[in-house]
Design an enzyme around this catalytic site. Structure first.
Site, mmCIF file in Angstrom:
data_model
loop_
_atom_site.group_PDB
_atom_site.id
_atom_site.type_symbol
_atom_site.label_atom_id
_atom_site.label_comp_id
_atom_site.label_asym_id
_atom_site.label_seq_id
_atom_site.Cartn_x
_atom_site.Cartn_y
_atom_site.Cartn_z
ATOM 1 N N ASP A 141 -7.352 18.459 20.425
ATOM 2 C CA ASP A 141 -6.595 19.517 21.105
ATOM 3 C C ASP A 141 -6.043 19.035 22.439
ATOM 4 O O ASP A 141 -4.929 19.409 22.837
ATOM 5 C CB ASP A 141 -7.490 20.741 21.315
ATOM 6 C CG ASP A 141 -7.907 21.389 20.004
ATOM 7 O OD1 ASP A 141 -7.139 21.296 19.027
ATOM 8 O OD2 ASP A 141 -8.994 21.980 19.963
ATOM 9 N N SER A 160 -13.859 19.133 29.594
ATOM 10 C CA SER A 160 -13.642 17.683 29.645
ATOM 11 C C SER A 160 -12.198 17.299 29.911
ATOM 12 O O SER A 160 -11.899 16.118 30.082
ATOM 13 C CB SER A 160 -14.077 17.058 28.314
ATOM 14 O OG SER A 160 -13.163 17.377 27.274
#
Length: 315
Positions: free
Chosen positions: A260, A299
């Site tokens: 993603d 992240s």
């Protein structure tokens, strides 16, 4: 958002319920695990956050539920700078992913779509005006296929570039819709499924050879990107030979949401006017950076963090 968005993401938003376990339970077995951790997730929301963290002006369209997860999911999008004016609230549950992660780092996931199942054309009356004004729209398959097909129809009508990440598959659609993707972003497994092949290459050279079969089809996507994990990505931009972009060399900690991050970064650079190969080179670095930290959205790097975590020199 005071200025128009560059990228419109239409897709899923989930609450990820994660439990670490020594091993995945077998049928009928109960396994004691660590404390439950709840993270914001969903492929659509992940891609929107990834682009926004890099500096893109992003609008997100989707649905959350009227439960306690809804406000948390909206707050996560807004805190990343994503415009949520097109996010509706459906009565009932938000989308939820129930995830167990074992000691080897392997995960098992069950997804309850919840409000994501209500992301339908009839529920998105305000989307068309925004779609017509942005350079790039991104979508995935955690919303109904009907909505994805409708977006491709609108994209053709308004001349808007539509990036489709058909995950999780399979995507039951027409060849005309596949041909409208620009690009179609798939992994090896998804590429093989769509092409009707047993596999999509074990090495980058084999993947390039497989991609040529797409190039030679009379009806194919306007452009294609196939992600290869640690081998980077291969792409075909509709003209000439397919291209391999090597992976960045990092020590991965957690691959959750890396795909993603790749797609969000790719959409941002396409919206800024990059060619497909240059956009993929940046996206490969962002996807690699996402693997160096635990979690999905947590992240994702800013541009400054990207320069530190995955400098161009290591690609």
């Amino acid at each position: 958002m005071t200025t128009p968005p560059e990228v419109l993401v239409i897709g899923s938003v989930n609450a990820d319920l994660v439990v670490r376990v020594p091993h995945h339970p077998r049928p009928g077995e109960t396994v004691l695990g660590a404390d439950l951790v709840v993270h914001p997730g969903g492929k659509g929301a992940n891609q929107a956050v990834a682009a926004a963290r890099l500096g893109a002006r992003v609008a997100f369209a989707g649905r959350v539920g009227s439960d306690a997860y809804g406000p948390m999911l909206l707050d996560s999008l807004r805190s990343a700078g994503v415009d949520t004016a097109l996010v509706g609230v459906s009565d009932g549950a938000s989308g939820v992913a129930m995830i167990t992660v074992d000691d080897a780092g392997e995960n098992a996931i069950a997804v309850s779509p919840g409000a994501n199942a209500t992301v339908l054309p009839a529920a998105m009356a305000q989307v068309e005006a925004v779609l017509a004004a942005v350079p790039v729209v991104v979508t995935q398959l955690e919303i109904p296929d009907e909505a994805v097909d409708w977006l491709l129809l609108l994209g053709r009508a308004h001349g808007t570039r539509v990036v489709v990440n058909p995950s999780p598959g399979p995507w039951r659609t027409s060849d005309d819709n596949v041909a409208a993707c620009d690009p179609l972003v798939v992994n090896r497994i998804e590429a093989a499924e769509i092409l009707g092949m047993p596999s999509f290459g074990g090495t980058p050279d084999e993947a390039l050879a497989a991609l040529r079969t797409w190039r030679d089809r009379p009806l194919r996507p306007k452009s294609v990107v196939v992600t290869l994990g640690g081998d980077g990505a291969v792409l075909f931009d509709g003209d000439g030979e397919p291209v391999h972009v090597p992976a960045a060399k990092v020590a991965p900690v957690d691959t959750t949401g890396a795909g993603d991050a790749f797609t969000g970064a790719l959409a941002w650079r396409l919206a800024r006017g990059d060619g497909l190969a240059d956009a993929v080179r940046l996206a490969v670095r962002v996807g690699a950076a996402a693997t160096t930290r635990a979690g999905a959205q947590s992240s994702y790097p800013t541009l400054a963090e990207l320069a530190e975590r995955v400098p161009e020199s290591i690609v």
